[in-house]
Design a protein around this motif. Sequence first.
Motif, PDB file in Angstrom:
ATOM      1  N   GLY A 132      15.117   2.211  14.329  1.00 37.16           N
ATOM      2  CA  GLY A 132      16.275   2.562  15.134  1.00 37.16           C
ATOM      3  C   GLY A 132      17.527   2.726  14.306  1.00 37.16           C
ATOM      4  O   GLY A 132      18.649   2.538  14.784  1.00 37.16           O
ATOM      5  N   GLU A 133      17.321   3.070  13.039  1.00 37.76           N
ATOM      6  CA  GLU A 133      18.444   3.241  12.108  1.00 37.76           C
ATOM      7  C   GLU A 133      19.469   4.212  12.683  1.00 37.76           C
ATOM      8  O   GLU A 133      19.133   5.300  13.152  1.00 37.76           O
ATOM      9  N   GLY A 134      20.730   3.840  12.620  1.00 36.43           N
ATOM     10  CA  GLY A 134      21.766   4.617  13.276  1.00 36.43           C
ATOM     11  C   GLY A 134      22.258   5.825  12.514  1.00 36.43           C
ATOM     12  O   GLY A 134      23.077   6.586  13.019  1.00 36.43           O
ATOM     13  N   ALA A 135      21.772   6.019  11.278  1.00 33.08           N
ATOM     14  CA  ALA A 135      22.258   7.151  10.488  1.00 33.08           C
ATOM     15  C   ALA A 135      21.847   8.468  11.135  1.00 33.08           C
ATOM     16  O   ALA A 135      20.788   8.569  11.752  1.00 33.08           O
ATOM     17  N   PRO A 136      22.678   9.505  11.032  1.00 32.93           N
ATOM     18  CA  PRO A 136      22.319  10.800  11.618  1.00 32.93           C
ATOM     19  C   PRO A 136      21.146  11.421  10.863  1.00 32.93           C
ATOM     20  O   PRO A 136      20.846  11.066   9.724  1.00 32.93           O
ATOM     21  N   GLY A 137      20.466  12.347  11.512  1.00 37.28           N
ATOM     22  CA  GLY A 137      19.350  13.025  10.868  1.00 37.28           C
ATOM     23  C   GLY A 137      18.102  12.170  10.897  1.00 37.28           C
ATOM     24  O   GLY A 137      17.800  11.511  11.896  1.00 37.28           O
ATOM     25  N   GLN A 138      17.363  12.171   9.790  1.00 40.63           N
ATOM     26  CA  GLN A 138      16.099  11.431   9.732  1.00 40.63           C
ATOM     27  C   GLN A 138      15.908  10.830   8.336  1.00 40.63           C
ATOM     28  O   GLN A 138      16.122  11.495   7.322  1.00 40.63           O
ATOM     29  N   HIS A 139      15.500   9.579   8.336  1.00 35.67           N
ATOM     30  CA  HIS A 139      15.228   8.844   7.104  1.00 35.67           C
ATOM     31  C   HIS A 139      13.719   8.696   6.971  1.00 35.67           C
ATOM     32  O   HIS A 139      13.068   8.033   7.784  1.00 35.67           O
ATOM     33  N   LEU A 140      13.147   9.309   5.939  1.00 32.58           N
ATOM     34  CA  LEU A 140      11.718   9.208   5.674  1.00 32.58           C
ATOM     35  C   LEU A 140      11.490   8.293   4.475  1.00 32.58           C
ATOM     36  O   LEU A 140      12.194   8.385   3.468  1.00 32.58           O
ATOM     37  N   ALA A 141      10.499   7.422   4.590  1.00 29.28           N
ATOM     38  CA  ALA A 141      10.076   6.572   3.484  1.00 29.28           C
ATOM     39  C   ALA A 141       8.676   6.986   3.077  1.00 29.28           C
ATOM     40  O   ALA A 141       7.761   6.987   3.907  1.00 29.28           O
ATOM     41  N   LEU A 142       8.508   7.355   1.821  1.00 30.98           N
ATOM     42  CA  LEU A 142       7.227   7.792   1.295  1.00 30.98           C
ATOM     43  C   LEU A 142       6.652   6.666   0.446  1.00 30.98           C
ATOM     44  O   LEU A 142       7.288   6.224  -0.519  1.00 30.98           O
ATOM     45  N   SER A 143       5.472   6.187   0.801  1.00 37.02           N
ATOM     46  CA  SER A 143       4.845   5.079   0.109  1.00 37.02           C
ATOM     47  C   SER A 143       3.720   5.593  -0.773  1.00 37.02           C
ATOM     48  O   SER A 143       2.773   6.213  -0.287  1.00 37.02           O
ATOM     49  N   ILE A 144       3.828   5.337  -2.073  1.00 38.60           N
ATOM     50  CA  ILE A 144       2.866   5.841  -3.054  1.00 38.60           C
ATOM     51  C   ILE A 144       2.203   4.643  -3.728  1.00 38.60           C
ATOM     52  O   ILE A 144       2.815   3.953  -4.537  1.00 38.60           O
ATOM     53  N   SER A 145       0.964   4.383  -3.373  1.00 40.29           N
ATOM     54  CA  SER A 145       0.221   3.260  -3.941  1.00 40.29           C
ATOM     55  C   SER A 145      -0.539   3.708  -5.188  1.00 40.29           C
ATOM     56  O   SER A 145      -0.814   4.893  -5.379  1.00 40.29           O
ATOM     57  N   GLY A 146      -0.883   2.735  -6.031  1.00 38.50           N
ATOM     58  CA  GLY A 146      -1.568   3.078  -7.271  1.00 38.50           C
ATOM     59  C   GLY A 146      -0.800   4.113  -8.066  1.00 38.50           C
ATOM     60  O   GLY A 146      -1.372   5.031  -8.651  1.00 38.50           O
ATOM     61  N   ALA A 147       0.517   3.942  -8.128  1.00 37.74           N
ATOM     62  CA  ALA A 147       1.427   4.986  -8.635  1.00 37.74           C
ATOM     63  C   ALA A 147       1.539   4.955 -10.155  1.00 37.74           C
ATOM     64  O   ALA A 147       2.643   4.883 -10.706  1.00 37.74           O
ATOM     65  N   HIS A 148       0.422   5.032 -10.840  1.00 39.79           N
ATOM     66  CA  HIS A 148       0.431   4.963 -12.301  1.00 39.79           C
ATOM     67  C   HIS A 148       1.208   6.130 -12.913  1.00 39.79           C
ATOM     68  O   HIS A 148       2.015   5.941 -13.829  1.00 39.79           O
ATOM     69  N   ASP A 149       0.960   7.329 -12.435  1.00 38.42           N
ATOM     70  CA  ASP A 149       1.638   8.509 -12.987  1.00 38.42           C
ATOM     71  C   ASP A 149       3.122   8.528 -12.621  1.00 38.42           C
ATOM     72  O   ASP A 149       3.977   8.877 -13.445  1.00 38.42           O
ATOM     73  N   GLU A 150       3.432   8.131 -11.403  1.00 40.45           N
ATOM     74  CA  GLU A 150       4.809   8.208 -10.920  1.00 40.45           C
ATOM     75  C   GLU A 150       5.738   7.231 -11.626  1.00 40.45           C
ATOM     76  O   GLU A 150       6.947   7.452 -11.681  1.00 40.45           O
ATOM     77  N   MET A 151       5.191   6.147 -12.160  1.00 46.00           N
ATOM     78  CA  MET A 151       6.055   5.162 -12.816  1.00 46.00           C
ATOM     79  C   MET A 151       6.814   5.755 -13.994  1.00 46.00           C
ATOM     80  O   MET A 151       7.927   5.347 -14.302  1.00 46.00           O
ATOM     81  N   GLY A 152       6.227   6.741 -14.671  1.00 47.33           N
ATOM     82  CA  GLY A 152       6.876   7.325 -15.830  1.00 47.33           C
ATOM     83  C   GLY A 152       7.786   8.487 -15.527  1.00 47.33           C
ATOM     84  O   GLY A 152       8.420   9.043 -16.440  1.00 47.33           O
ATOM     85  N   VAL A 153       7.899   8.884 -14.265  1.00 51.75           N
ATOM     86  CA  VAL A 153       8.743  10.012 -13.884  1.00 51.75           C
ATOM     87  C   VAL A 153      10.152   9.503 -13.581  1.00 51.75           C
ATOM     88  O   VAL A 153      10.317   8.555 -12.802  1.00 51.75           O
ATOM     89  N   PRO A 154      11.187  10.091 -14.166  1.00 56.45           N
ATOM     90  CA  PRO A 154      12.564   9.664 -13.842  1.00 56.45           C
ATOM     91  C   PRO A 154      12.835   9.747 -12.348  1.00 56.45           C
ATOM     92  O   PRO A 154      12.321  10.636 -11.656  1.00 56.45           O
ATOM     93  N   ARG A 155      13.641   8.841 -11.853  1.00 59.42           N
ATOM     94  CA  ARG A 155      13.887   8.762 -10.417  1.00 59.42           C
ATOM     95  C   ARG A 155      14.409  10.073  -9.824  1.00 59.42           C
ATOM     96  O   ARG A 155      13.920  10.512  -8.769  1.00 59.42           O
ATOM     97  N   PRO A 156      15.388  10.741 -10.419  1.00 56.14           N
ATOM     98  CA  PRO A 156      15.853  12.003  -9.829  1.00 56.14           C
ATOM     99  C   PRO A 156      14.742  13.061  -9.753  1.00 56.14           C
ATOM    100  O   PRO A 156      14.640  13.784  -8.752  1.00 56.14           O
ATOM    101  N   ALA A 157      13.930  13.137 -10.795  1.00 62.14           N
ATOM    102  CA  ALA A 157      12.843  14.112 -10.793  1.00 62.14           C
ATOM    103  C   ALA A 157      11.802  13.765  -9.742  1.00 62.14           C
ATOM    104  O   ALA A 157      11.227  14.667  -9.091  1.00 62.14           O
ATOM    105  N   LEU A 158      11.544  12.472  -9.550  1.00 66.67           N
ATOM    106  CA  LEU A 158      10.566  12.056  -8.551  1.00 66.67           C
ATOM    107  C   LEU A 158      11.072  12.357  -7.144  1.00 66.67           C
ATOM    108  O   LEU A 158      10.311  12.837  -6.282  1.00 66.67           O
ATOM    109  N   ALA A 159      12.360  12.109  -6.899  1.00 68.42           N
ATOM    110  CA  ALA A 159      12.929  12.438  -5.596  1.00 68.42           C
ATOM    111  C   ALA A 159      12.862  13.940  -5.342  1.00 68.42           C
ATOM    112  O   ALA A 159      12.550  14.387  -4.232  1.00 68.42           O
TER     113      ALA A 159
END
Length: 441
Positions: free
Chosen positions: A326-353
């Motif tokens: 029920g988050e009050g922010a406008p629009g939509q907030h999506l949370a993406l859950s990536i398990s076993g994220a071995h490859d993603e750990m080495g990707v810079p945060r801006p590039a991953l987003a």
Amino acid sequence: MNLAGTRVVVAGGGLAGIAAAVEASARGARVTLVERRPFLGGKAFSFTEPRSGVEIDNGQHVHLGCCTAYMSLLAQLGSLDLTHLQPALRVDVRDRAGARGVLTAARLPPPLHMGPSFSRYGLLGTRERARALRALLAIAAMGPRGRDALDDVSFGDWLRDHGQGDSAIERFWDLIVLPTCNDRSDRVSAALAMFVLTEGLMRTRGNSAIGWSLTGLSHLVDAPTRWLLMKRGGEVITGAAVTQAHGEGVVLDDGREIAADAVVLALPPGRARTVAPDALPVDPDLGTAPIVNVHLWYDRPVMSEPILAVVDSPVQWIFDRTAITGEGAPGQHLALSISGAHDEMGVPRPALAEQMDAEIRALFPAALHADLMQWAVVKDARATFAPGPGQAARRPGPVTPVDGITLAGTWTATGWPATMEGAVRSGLTAVQAIGAGRHHV
């Protein structure tokens, strides 16, 4: 078992430590819970993301209907009503090409309750579904002893030996194994994966229902635990770490000594060995597995489902946080859950987003014209122990060689993967060992 008059110190304020403290206090013990961080909850906590100003969880934790110990703990803390549990399992699944499927639990005797939706599961072909059904029935008929004998085998190898191709493993089996065990079938013990499938999917209709918190995870346990332990005559110490533990108490990093008749070490294995090397003389050498969560805030709704699983994509699972909390922010907030994220750990945060935003736009036509207002990436390189083959033999039980010291934590021999349920069960087991007088081996 009555622990009236017993002084119990619990080192570690994660779910395992909280469960141990609550259980010991319920049995009459005078409990001191010590946590080095300023808050309780361990891996299951929430915080205010500085750029968006929105409270987010360190990871998108969910529980299932089979997580009875976890839900019982929340009920004791008075926070169970801050969670939601589906009446029955419903998971919408799709791939990047638009093929869709739904897994639901029908009103049929188990394990037949999954049959109707599985027969229409659109992410597998007819022959793949038939082969997968035979494999599921083989697992259901196996029994605990047969499953346990397969701990040294990877689930991926077992599946291929039972007629499952790479596509079926990715599009069905990993859909369940990856988020629950925190790695893909090729890197997961067959015994552990089969336990999850049996307990979570096939044993009863209600076991597979998915539950989630309606608020930030910290609200479920932090203040409620402090209040309950104080009410029962206990104490919570945060911002201080246990540096040494022995059968007669603990020493904190500020020099304080706390006397105890029993100590529960609800700490990661490395910390437990440092604090009490004689209690854990052998490194369990379990390794770690990472989880990455990517939060994307759009200026408009782009996804209609509250939860969506995606195959053939790095996205894995998507949660509509706007609908869930029920988050009050406008629009939509999506949370993406990536398990076993071995490859993603080495990707810079801006590039991953940026990568995950591109996936969302490929998956949902409504996202093509949406603006990405904000993003956040949460990485946890040591989110869980590695669930690989041979894990069961390396996980110690609660009893240690030191009289008065027991162990708790998801990494101990609960039989469960590294989940909130496993954490809670480990805490209960550690206290039961104290109550039974089985403090040492």
